[in-house]
Scaffold this motif. Sequence first.
Motif, PDB file in Angstrom:
ATOM      1  N   LEU A 173     -23.828  -5.071  -4.681  1.00 20.13           N
ATOM      2  CA  LEU A 173     -24.752  -4.329  -5.565  1.00 20.13           C
ATOM      3  C   LEU A 173     -24.500  -4.690  -7.026  1.00 20.13           C
ATOM      4  CD1 LEU A 173     -24.771  -0.823  -3.823  1.00 20.13           C
ATOM      5  CD2 LEU A 173     -26.519  -2.620  -3.684  1.00 20.13           C
ATOM      6  N   ASP A 174     -23.230  -4.907  -7.362  1.00 21.93           N
ATOM      7  CA  ASP A 174     -22.903  -5.271  -8.749  1.00 21.93           C
ATOM      8  C   ASP A 174     -23.486  -6.635  -9.129  1.00 21.93           C
ATOM      9  OD1 ASP A 174     -21.567  -2.916  -9.025  1.00 21.93           O
ATOM     10  OD2 ASP A 174     -19.565  -3.772  -8.673  1.00 21.93           O
ATOM     11  N   ARG A 175     -23.728  -7.465  -8.132  1.00 23.60           N
ATOM     12  CA  ARG A 175     -24.256  -8.814  -8.423  1.00 23.60           C
ATOM     13  C   ARG A 175     -25.785  -8.852  -8.505  1.00 23.60           C
ATOM     14  NH1 ARG A 175     -21.377 -13.010  -4.374  1.00 23.60           N
ATOM     15  NH2 ARG A 175     -22.566 -14.531  -5.574  1.00 23.60           N
ATOM     16  N   VAL A 176     -26.454  -7.783  -8.046  1.00 24.34           N
ATOM     17  CA  VAL A 176     -27.923  -7.801  -8.027  1.00 24.34           C
ATOM     18  C   VAL A 176     -28.439  -7.263  -9.372  1.00 24.34           C
ATOM     19  CG1 VAL A 176     -29.999  -6.981  -6.836  1.00 24.34           C
ATOM     20  CG2 VAL A 176     -27.884  -7.364  -5.539  1.00 24.34           C
ATOM     21  N   PRO A 177     -29.336  -8.018 -10.022  1.00 26.32           N
ATOM     22  CA  PRO A 177     -29.866  -7.516 -11.294  1.00 26.32           C
ATOM     23  C   PRO A 177     -30.600  -6.177 -11.100  1.00 26.32           C
ATOM     24  CG  PRO A 177     -30.656  -9.770 -10.827  1.00 26.32           C
ATOM     25  CD  PRO A 177     -29.894  -9.314  -9.632  1.00 26.32           C
ATOM     26  N   GLU A 178     -30.568  -5.327 -12.107  1.00 29.93           N
ATOM     27  CA  GLU A 178     -31.187  -3.996 -11.975  1.00 29.93           C
ATOM     28  C   GLU A 178     -32.702  -4.049 -11.841  1.00 29.93           C
ATOM     29  OE1 GLU A 178     -30.021  -1.111 -14.834  1.00 29.93           O
ATOM     30  OE2 GLU A 178     -27.974  -0.968 -14.018  1.00 29.93           O
ATOM     31  N   THR A 179     -33.293  -5.206 -12.115  1.00 36.11           N
ATOM     32  CA  THR A 179     -34.752  -5.342 -11.960  1.00 36.11           C
ATOM     33  C   THR A 179     -35.156  -5.557 -10.508  1.00 36.11           C
ATOM     34  OG1 THR A 179     -34.404  -7.675 -12.459  1.00 36.11           O
ATOM     35  CG2 THR A 179     -35.181  -6.279 -14.267  1.00 36.11           C
ATOM     36  N   VAL A 180     -34.173  -5.740  -9.636  1.00 30.57           N
ATOM     37  CA  VAL A 180     -34.454  -5.993  -8.218  1.00 30.57           C
ATOM     38  C   VAL A 180     -34.122  -4.733  -7.417  1.00 30.57           C
ATOM     39  CG1 VAL A 180     -33.783  -7.382  -6.207  1.00 30.57           C
ATOM     40  CG2 VAL A 180     -33.907  -8.441  -8.485  1.00 30.57           C
TER      41      VAL A 180
END
Length: 352
Positions: A173-180
């Motif tokens: 989750l930390d690696r996924v951009p917040e726009t996704v």
Amino acid sequence: MPRFRQILDTMAPYTPGKAVAAPDGRSYKLSSNESPYDPLPSVVEAIAEGARNIHRYPDAGAVKLTEAVAERFGVPEAHVALGAGSVTVAQQLFETVSEPGAEVVYAWRSFEAYPLLADLAGVTSVRVPLAGEDHDLDAMAEVITDRTRMVFVCNPNNPTGTAIRRAALESFLDRVPETVLVVLDEAYREYVRDEDVPDGLTLYRDRPNVVVLRTFSKAYGLAGLRVGYMIAQEPVATAVRKTIIPFAVNSLAQVAAIASLAAEDELLDRVERVVKERTRVRETLIGQGWTVPHSEANFVWLRLGERTLDFAAECAKDGVAVRPFQPEGVRVSIGSPEANDAFLAAAARFRA
Ligand code: PMP
């Protein structure tokens, strides 16, 4: 001849699990991960009472059910969005992100509806092969681009039953951009017993892009009524609510879901019995010489490769319907002890 969307030419329709019968009439449906128990009398009563009002439209906002879900999980009502089964909520999630060029990432094999919903929404699927029977979260993180709008993480995974632990999921989750958007599909959450498998509800509060998707179809035994929900921070829940078809959640589903939450202790006792059977089924299979991944859901997975359909045919002789995914393997729901015994007998014959 009317002109249809081109994607329909190549789309495989969803194939639901079908019942089969043995020559002696026995029939055990272990193909759709349903609850093996009859509905609770209190739930049937609530439905009968609700039937008096079916000449009226349902409460379009499902106010009472939203309140009940919010109270049950200790979340604000504004974080809850309901749909006609969680698959419909998933479709609504696609509606919130679909635009030309958009991509969705998910593991494969996973829940068969993801590719279907993506195709329908005109969103391109990016499938990431499982590593063994588990999500390959590193590989999933690597395929995220600026076209990615959504990621599905099925935890536990349908059909392999495997579950992702906290450290791995948090670092993903930390690696996924917040726009996704990241959708944690927790259709089988109630069957999880590994304490290290995180409840999505402990993860979404600090993460504005995380959605927890749940259903009343499995542990709560309401598959036939079609009601599911998601929990996410307010902007996501508000966007998803806008995409619902008016009155999609029917009035009987709403009252039955409320009655099921009120009877949760009884329903969770049943879940406990299914979990015990899951252990028995898996251990018996291992004793027969099968390799069975550890399952945190209400089914087990046998990787049969090219022998997938032969195995399903062997089970059908005993009236046991399983779910074959040719040429990968077979998913078998945990049913009543009698149904599980019938399945185990067929599995033993197949190995012999
Ligand atoms: N997610 C997963 C992983 C599932 O396996 C299923 C049902 N097979 C669903 C969602 C959808 O369930 P429902 O629409 O009945 O809520």
